[in-house]
Design a protein around this motif. Structure first.
Motif, PDB file in Angstrom:
ATOM      1  N   MET A   1      42.664  45.758  44.476  1.00  0.00           N
ATOM      2  CA  MET A   1      42.410  44.456  45.082  1.00  0.00           C
ATOM      3  C   MET A   1      41.117  43.833  44.577  1.00  0.00           C
ATOM      4  SD  MET A   1      43.821  42.429  47.311  1.00  0.00           S
ATOM      5  CE  MET A   1      43.411  40.989  48.293  1.00  0.00           C
ATOM      6  N   ARG A   2      41.204  42.559  44.201  1.00  0.00           N
ATOM      7  CA  ARG A   2      40.047  41.795  43.724  1.00  0.00           C
ATOM      8  C   ARG A   2      39.773  40.633  44.680  1.00  0.00           C
ATOM      9  NH1 ARG A   2      39.159  41.687  37.696  1.00  0.00           N
ATOM     10  NH2 ARG A   2      40.301  43.432  36.797  1.00  0.00           N
ATOM     11  N   TYR A   3      38.502  40.370  44.919  1.00  0.00           N
ATOM     12  CA  TYR A   3      38.048  39.254  45.756  1.00  0.00           C
ATOM     13  C   TYR A   3      37.124  38.368  44.918  1.00  0.00           C
ATOM     14  CZ  TYR A   3      39.726  41.993  49.729  1.00  0.00           C
ATOM     15  OH  TYR A   3      40.513  42.704  50.604  1.00  0.00           O
ATOM     16  N   PRO A   4      36.990  37.082  45.323  1.00  0.00           N
ATOM     17  CA  PRO A   4      37.554  36.439  46.509  1.00  0.00           C
ATOM     18  C   PRO A   4      39.015  36.044  46.300  1.00  0.00           C
ATOM     19  CG  PRO A   4      36.321  34.827  45.260  1.00  0.00           C
ATOM     20  CD  PRO A   4      36.123  36.151  44.553  1.00  0.00           C
TER      21      PRO A   4
ATOM     22  N   ARG B   1      34.865  27.931  44.682  1.00  0.00           N
ATOM     23  CA  ARG B   1      35.420  29.282  44.738  1.00  0.00           C
ATOM     24  C   ARG B   1      36.878  29.314  44.303  1.00  0.00           C
ATOM     25  NH1 ARG B   1      35.023  30.357  50.917  1.00  0.00           N
ATOM     26  NH2 ARG B   1      35.917  28.259  50.846  1.00  0.00           N
ATOM     27  N   PHE B   2      37.550  28.173  44.341  1.00  0.00           N
ATOM     28  CA  PHE B   2      38.993  28.166  44.122  1.00  0.00           C
ATOM     29  C   PHE B   2      39.399  28.721  42.760  1.00  0.00           C
ATOM     30  CE2 PHE B   2      42.716  25.844  42.415  1.00  0.00           C
ATOM     31  CZ  PHE B   2      43.679  26.506  43.156  1.00  0.00           C
ATOM     32  N   ALA B   3      38.607  28.447  41.719  1.00  0.00           N
ATOM     33  CA  ALA B   3      38.975  28.925  40.380  1.00  0.00           C
ATOM     34  C   ALA B   3      39.090  30.448  40.359  1.00  0.00           C
ATOM     35  CB  ALA B   3      37.944  28.446  39.351  1.00  0.00           C
ATOM     36  N   ASP B   4      38.107  31.133  40.907  1.00  0.00           N
ATOM     37  CA  ASP B   4      38.161  32.597  40.944  1.00  0.00           C
ATOM     38  C   ASP B   4      39.256  33.094  41.881  1.00  0.00           C
ATOM     39  OD1 ASP B   4      36.079  32.907  39.140  1.00  0.00           O
ATOM     40  OD2 ASP B   4      34.547  33.019  40.705  1.00  0.00           O
ATOM     41  N   MET B   5      39.445  32.408  42.983  1.00  0.00           N
ATOM     42  CA  MET B   5      40.493  32.808  43.925  1.00  0.00           C
ATOM     43  C   MET B   5      41.865  32.757  43.274  1.00  0.00           C
ATOM     44  SD  MET B   5      39.226  30.791  47.343  1.00  0.00           S
ATOM     45  CE  MET B   5      37.876  31.369  48.356  1.00  0.00           C
ATOM     46  N   GLY B   6      42.128  31.680  42.549  1.00  0.00           N
ATOM     47  CA  GLY B   6      43.421  31.524  41.903  1.00  0.00           C
ATOM     48  C   GLY B   6      43.684  32.593  40.858  1.00  0.00           C
ATOM     49  N   LYS B   7      42.667  32.906  40.072  1.00  0.00           N
ATOM     50  CA  LYS B   7      42.816  33.952  39.055  1.00  0.00           C
ATOM     51  C   LYS B   7      43.031  35.317  39.699  1.00  0.00           C
ATOM     52  CE  LYS B   7      40.017  31.456  35.670  1.00  0.00           C
ATOM     53  NZ  LYS B   7      38.704  31.375  34.971  1.00  0.00           N
ATOM     54  N   ASN B   8      42.322  35.576  40.780  1.00  0.00           N
ATOM     55  CA  ASN B   8      42.456  36.874  41.450  1.00  0.00           C
ATOM     56  C   ASN B   8      43.825  37.053  42.096  1.00  0.00           C
ATOM     57  OD1 ASN B   8      39.933  37.799  40.720  1.00  0.00           O
ATOM     58  ND2 ASN B   8      38.941  37.095  42.580  1.00  0.00           N
ATOM     59  N   LEU B   9      44.435  35.971  42.552  1.00  0.00           N
ATOM     60  CA  LEU B   9      45.787  36.080  43.091  1.00  0.00           C
ATOM     61  C   LEU B   9      46.751  36.608  42.033  1.00  0.00           C
ATOM     62  CD1 LEU B   9      46.361  32.893  45.296  1.00  0.00           C
ATOM     63  CD2 LEU B   9      46.133  35.261  46.054  1.00  0.00           C
ATOM     64  N   VAL B  10      46.648  36.080  40.836  1.00  0.00           N
ATOM     65  CA  VAL B  10      47.515  36.549  39.739  1.00  0.00           C
ATOM     66  C   VAL B  10      47.242  38.009  39.438  1.00  0.00           C
ATOM     67  CG1 VAL B  10      48.011  36.299  37.276  1.00  0.00           C
ATOM     68  CG2 VAL B  10      47.823  34.272  38.711  1.00  0.00           C
TER      69      VAL B  10
END
Length: 271
Positions: free
Chosen positions: A172-175, A244-253
């Motif tokens: 699991m990766r955050y954020p 934060r959204f850019a990192d969040m989106g990448k982490n979802l993938v």
């Protein structure tokens, strides 16, 4: 940081509503609002798939727990359903109400600032309860399910479109959109969720794994974001989630690819 602060630290309803009015002065339709008010994995198409379970003949009193910016509620309204929205983040509720006024079709859904661990409804008063990427923020999910069982009528429906813990939780990766770190991410496995539902008194539990479709959708979104299309769009999730959204989106993938998370639909009946 409390969970409501996680969501409202970058959230300015007045400014966001000004952006919407500027982009769509005559009113925005469902698809135009989607980048802003359908923040779950799968977007408006996932909501359409979820809402196929609603029945106008049976579901008159519906509660959306964790209603957020209200995209699911407006989409259901366009199908003839009236929902009550409940969210612990007051600024989300202010945004939801404001977006109703920005919508091209008049919508008037009651919206409550409240906690799912203590639902402000009478026993056996609701026909259907929805969770869409909100159960994952519930620290005492057994208490939440017990409250859902209490307020649902016998034979009532619990409907979920949720992120659950995958077979590789250590990856699991955050954020991620629902949490900065593990403190506010209360993921359980699909098996644990089914057991908790049974313990709360629910039956006829049906589960459908949407993970492959969810990953394909999120990969397409990431390609758009990397190409700069999201930044040029009139509305974007970044208006709510900030930088934060850019990192969040990448982490979802990455989390979906690694098996850290799965995306499911679940339907259960109150016995």
């Amino acid at each position: 940081m409390s969970i409501d602060k996680h969501y409202d630290q970058s959230l300015d309803p007045s400014w966001i509503l000004g952006q919407v009015h500027s982009a769509y002065p005559a009113g925005a339709d469902l698809f135009q609002l989607t980048p802003l008010d359908q923040l779950h994995i799968g977007g408006i198409k996932a909501s359409e798939r979820l809402l196929r379970h609603l029945d106008l003949a049976r579901h008159h009193h519906i509660l959306d727990i964790g209603s957020g910016a209200g995209g699911l509620m407006r989409q259901a309204s366009a199908m003839g359903f009236s929902m009550i929205g409940l969210d612990i983040t007051h600024r989300f509720n202010q945004l939801n109400l404001g977006l109703n006024d920005c919508f091209s079709v008049p919508v008037s859904n009651p919206i409550i600032t409240g906690d799912a661990h203590h639902l402000p409804f009478a026993d056996q008063s609701l026909d259907l309860i929805l969770f869409q990427h909100s159960f994952l923020n519930m620290p005492d999910n057994s208490r939440v399910l017990s409250e859902c069982w209490r307020v649902l009528k016998p034979g009532g429906t619990l409907l979920m479109h949720e992120v659950v813990c995958g077979p590789q939780p250590e990856q699991m990766r955050y954020p991620v959109p629902w949490a900065e770190d593990a403190v506010h991410s209360h993921l359980v496995t699909a098996q644990t969720l089914q057991q908790q539902l049974q313990q709360a008194g629910f039956a006829n539990i049906r589960l459908d794994d949407w993970s492959d479709e969810a990953l394909a959708w999120r990969q397409r979104q990431l390609q758009k974001e990397d190409a700069g299309h999201v930044g040029r769009a009139a509305l974007s999730p970044a208006l709510i989630l900030g930088s934060r959204f850019a990192d969040m989106g990448k982490n979802l993938v990455l989390n979906l690819e690694a098996g850290a998370i799965r995306v499911i639909e679940l339907v259960a009946a109150r016995s």
